[in-house]
Design an enzyme around this catalytic site. Structure first.
Site, PDB file in Angstrom:
ATOM      1  N   ASN A 213      68.067  15.568   0.838  1.00 26.39           N
ATOM      2  CA  ASN A 213      68.692  14.624   1.769  1.00 26.39           C
ATOM      3  C   ASN A 213      69.642  15.361   2.702  1.00 26.39           C
ATOM      4  O   ASN A 213      70.422  16.215   2.255  1.00 26.39           O
ATOM      5  CB  ASN A 213      69.469  13.587   0.934  1.00 26.39           C
ATOM      6  CG  ASN A 213      69.973  12.408   1.738  1.00 26.39           C
ATOM      7  OD1 ASN A 213      69.214  11.777   2.465  1.00 26.39           O
ATOM      8  ND2 ASN A 213      71.257  12.105   1.617  1.00 26.39           N
ATOM      9  N   HIS A 249      72.703   8.981  10.671  1.00 30.01           N
ATOM     10  CA  HIS A 249      73.999   8.462  11.142  1.00 30.01           C
ATOM     11  C   HIS A 249      74.046   8.697  12.654  1.00 30.01           C
ATOM     12  O   HIS A 249      74.201   9.835  13.106  1.00 30.01           O
ATOM     13  CB  HIS A 249      75.158   9.212  10.474  1.00 30.01           C
ATOM     14  CG  HIS A 249      75.253   8.980   9.000  1.00 30.01           C
ATOM     15  ND1 HIS A 249      75.582   7.760   8.458  1.00 30.01           N
ATOM     16  CD2 HIS A 249      75.083   9.808   7.944  1.00 30.01           C
ATOM     17  CE1 HIS A 249      75.600   7.846   7.140  1.00 30.01           C
ATOM     18  NE2 HIS A 249      75.297   9.079   6.796  1.00 30.01           N
ATOM     19  N   GLU A 278      70.587   6.723   5.056  1.00 29.15           N
ATOM     20  CA  GLU A 278      71.999   6.334   5.244  1.00 29.15           C
ATOM     21  C   GLU A 278      72.195   5.770   6.647  1.00 29.15           C
ATOM     22  O   GLU A 278      73.181   6.066   7.325  1.00 29.15           O
ATOM     23  CB  GLU A 278      72.915   7.549   5.030  1.00 29.15           C
ATOM     24  CG  GLU A 278      72.752   8.190   3.672  1.00 29.15           C
ATOM     25  CD  GLU A 278      73.703   9.363   3.425  1.00 29.15           C
ATOM     26  OE1 GLU A 278      74.665   9.545   4.202  1.00 29.15           O
ATOM     27  OE2 GLU A 278      73.484  10.089   2.441  1.00 29.15           O
ATOM     28  N   ASP A 280      73.134   4.201   9.956  1.00 24.25           N
ATOM     29  CA  ASP A 280      74.107   3.387  10.693  1.00 24.25           C
ATOM     30  C   ASP A 280      74.101   3.863  12.136  1.00 24.25           C
ATOM     31  O   ASP A 280      73.820   5.025  12.421  1.00 24.25           O
ATOM     32  CB  ASP A 280      75.516   3.390  10.073  1.00 24.25           C
ATOM     33  CG  ASP A 280      76.063   4.763   9.731  1.00 24.25           C
ATOM     34  OD1 ASP A 280      75.623   5.772  10.336  1.00 24.25           O
ATOM     35  OD2 ASP A 280      76.953   4.843   8.869  1.00 24.25           O
TER      36      ASP A 280
HETATM   37  O1  9MR Z   1      80.345   6.600   2.665  1.00 24.66           O
HETATM   38  C1  9MR Z   1      80.921   7.609   1.859  1.00 24.66           C
HETATM   39  C2  9MR Z   1      82.432   7.527   1.946  1.00 24.66           C
HETATM   40  O2  9MR Z   1      82.881   6.341   1.298  1.00 24.66           O
HETATM   41  C3  9MR Z   1      83.049   8.743   1.287  1.00 24.66           C
HETATM   42  O3  9MR Z   1      84.433   8.712   1.502  1.00 24.66           O
HETATM   43  C4  9MR Z   1      82.443  10.003   1.845  1.00 24.66           C
HETATM   44  C5  9MR Z   1      83.031  11.200   1.180  1.00 24.66           C
HETATM   45  O4  9MR Z   1      82.357  12.372   1.430  1.00 24.66           O
HETATM   46  O5  9MR Z   1      81.045   9.993   1.644  1.00 24.66           O
HETATM   47  C6  9MR Z   1      80.444   8.946   2.355  1.00 24.66           C
HETATM   48  O6  9MR Z   1      79.034   9.010   2.209  1.00 24.66           O
HETATM   49  C7  9MR Z   1      78.427  10.204   2.712  1.00 24.66           C
HETATM   50  C8  9MR Z   1      77.201  10.444   1.852  1.00 24.66           C
HETATM   51  O7  9MR Z   1      77.560  10.523   0.514  1.00 24.66           O
HETATM   52  C9  9MR Z   1      76.478  11.724   2.285  1.00 24.66           C
HETATM   53  N1  9MR Z   1      76.176  11.714   3.684  1.00 24.66           N
HETATM   54  C10 9MR Z   1      77.289  11.388   4.573  1.00 24.66           C
HETATM   55  C11 9MR Z   1      77.936  10.076   4.159  1.00 24.66           C
HETATM   56  C12 9MR Z   1      78.996   9.655   5.147  1.00 24.66           C
HETATM   57  O8  9MR Z   1      80.043  10.572   5.145  1.00 24.66           O
END
Ligand code: 9MR
Length: 460
Positions: A213, A249, A278, A280
């Site tokens: 990923n 993203h 993921e 958005d």
């Molecule tokens: O959405 C997640 C957020 O709540 C956390 O604070 C963050 C910490 O690293 O991670 C976010 O999710 C991430 C995902 O695990 C991996 N790809 C990027 C995502 C957005 O940052």
């Protein structure tokens, strides 16, 4: 997930059919002489999950355990989605806060909620340079490698049979034009850390699909080229990998690439599933709505794009809340982006990639099947290509005999009659009709040895 040992697409599709039946009843579809007259619009799904299931896909969301007590959140979650990714609760810092002490409480709450509501789970993420607990950050070399193997083994074993797909390794490549691996403590344990992670995950949870990923890999660029080369190498050498996740993203600085669909397709052509993991898209109104529709259309146009997950439910749930990047507003109302997503899933104005034949081909016996196999010690994945003969097919069945000791773990895009020995794989609802010369593929994972697979195809 009624029988995690032998999973097919059937539970989801059965759910979709039940939902479809409900739609037909509630919309008063005509039933005359035992035949249901089904206008094209009558098969439209009324939720994201139902609409996606009609197209043979799932539609998921990231879920935060601490929001499972919010009735608005839970109401949307269980109405609209059939796949769930714990947003933070399965990460290393959450599951192993001190070495060899595992805490699964929050992740368990999400898995239990999903199971109670007929949703499947994407596990996220077993090995990642970020969100490591402090004790991991302080390790290096063989101690870190051993800790990683132990972590993957314990977490994936704990959830064995309950996870549709694991993000085994997350974000291991560098941004920019180098095409290099990202420098990290895990990378410094040796370049083979990624394949060790995948082999370890396969041994611990053999029924789960195993994904790589990443972000900024959504179009063709130096980073995605490097991931592509790794996946091709893994397939060539039999390192177990089943899927590639494209985080997707998007915002003004990182728009949807023009070659998004082509990039998904080239990975799919390597023989892996592709998943949008993921999603958005920052913005609002019709521009945002059209962007969501573009992403959906790209996935639908790629046969091996098996599902889409959005990274949260309401804008206020997003890690980028200020960019209002999701499908529901802070009050839980559907945004234009929601409607565009649903319409795109329901077909919208998108031309189908493989148009169905305009006339029903007469029943014929003509189809052929060929198998390609990726094997590792103790298991294999087979991809079977079905090609219709001159008469086309209304349906097909592929028969093959699994070698003694080989057992099916997981089948996609077909429905097996048995899990060992002589198995008949029947088409599923969306891939039975093929025009003359058209092809479709299904696959399965099995334990044991593949031997020589000799599939035979019968058309109906
Ligand atoms: O959405 C997640 C957020 O709540 C956390 O604070 C963050 C910490 O690293 O991670 C976010 O999710 C991430 C995902 O695990 C991996 N790809 C990027 C995502 C957005 O940052």
């Amino acid at each position: 997930m009624s029988n995690p040992a032998v999973r097919t697409d059937r539970p989801t599709r059965a759910r979709a059919r039940r939902r479809l039946a409900l739609v037909l009843v509630t919309t008063g579809a005509l039933v005359a002489g035992g035949t249901i007259a089904l206008a094209p619009s009558a098969s439209a799904g009324t939720t994201l999950a139902a609409a996606a299931a009609e197209r043979g896909r799932y539609f998921g969301t990231a879920v935060a355990a601490n929001k499972l007590s919010d009735p608005v959140y839970v109401g949307i979650l269980n109405r609209e989605f059939d796949m769930v990714t714990p947003e933070n609760e399965m990460k290393w810092d959450a599951t192993e806060p001190s070495q060899n002490t595992f805490t699964f409480g929050n992740a368990d709450r999400i898995v239990a909620s999903a199971q109670a509501n007929g949703q499947r789970v994407r596990g996220h993420a077993l090995a990642w340079h970020s969100q490591q607990p402090g004790w991991v950050q302080n390790l290096s070399g063989s101690a870190l490698r051993a800790a990683m193997v132990n972590h993957i083994t314990r977490v994936a074993s704990y959830y064995r049979g309950k996870i549709y797909a694991w993000d085994v390794v997350n974000e291991a490549f560098a941004d920019g034009g180098s095409g290099a691996r990202r420098d990290s403590n895990l990378q410094r344990t040796g370049n083979d850390w990624i394949e060790v992670a995948f082999r370890t995950a396969r041994a611990a949870d053999p029924g789960a699909k195993l994904c790589y990923n990443d972000y900024n890999t959504d179009g063709q660029n130096a980073k995605s080229n490097a991931v592509y080369a790794m996946v091709a190498d893994f397939k060539a050498r039999g390192v177990p990998i089943d899927c590639v996740g494209f985080q997707s993203h998007f915002n003004a600085q990182s728009p949807i690439p023009a070659d998004y669909q082509a990039n998904l397709q080239r990975f799919a052509d390597l023989g892996v599933e592709v998943q949008i993991t993921e999603l958005d898209i920052e913005g609002s109104g019709t521009t945002q709505a059209e962007n969501y529709a573009r992403v959906v259309r790209a996935c639908l146009a790629v046969a091996r794009c098996t599902g889409i997950t959005v990274w949260g439910i309401r804008d206020s749930d997003s890690w980028r809340a200020g960019g209002t990047p999701l499908l529901f507003d802070a009050s839980g109302n559907k945004k234009p982006a929601y409607t565009a997503t649903l319409n795109a899933l329901n077909g919208g104005t998108t031309p189908p990639t493989t148009p169905p034949p305009t006339t029903t081909p007469p029943p014929g016996t003509g189809c052929s099947a060929s198998a390609t196999v990726n094997a590792w010690n103790g298991g294999f994945v087979a991809t079977i290509r079905v090609t219709a003969g001159a008469a086309g097919t209304n349906g097909w069945t592929v028969g093959l005999t699994l070698q003694s000791g080989a057992t099916l773990v997981n089948t996609w895009n077909a429905s097996p009659s048995a899990s060992s020995g002589a198995v008949q794989f029947r088409n599923v609802s969306y891939n039975g009709r093929l025009g003359a010369g058209q092809t479709t593929e299904f696959g399965f994972q099995a334990n044991g040895s593949a031997g020589t697979l000799t599939p035979t195809c019968t058309a109906s």
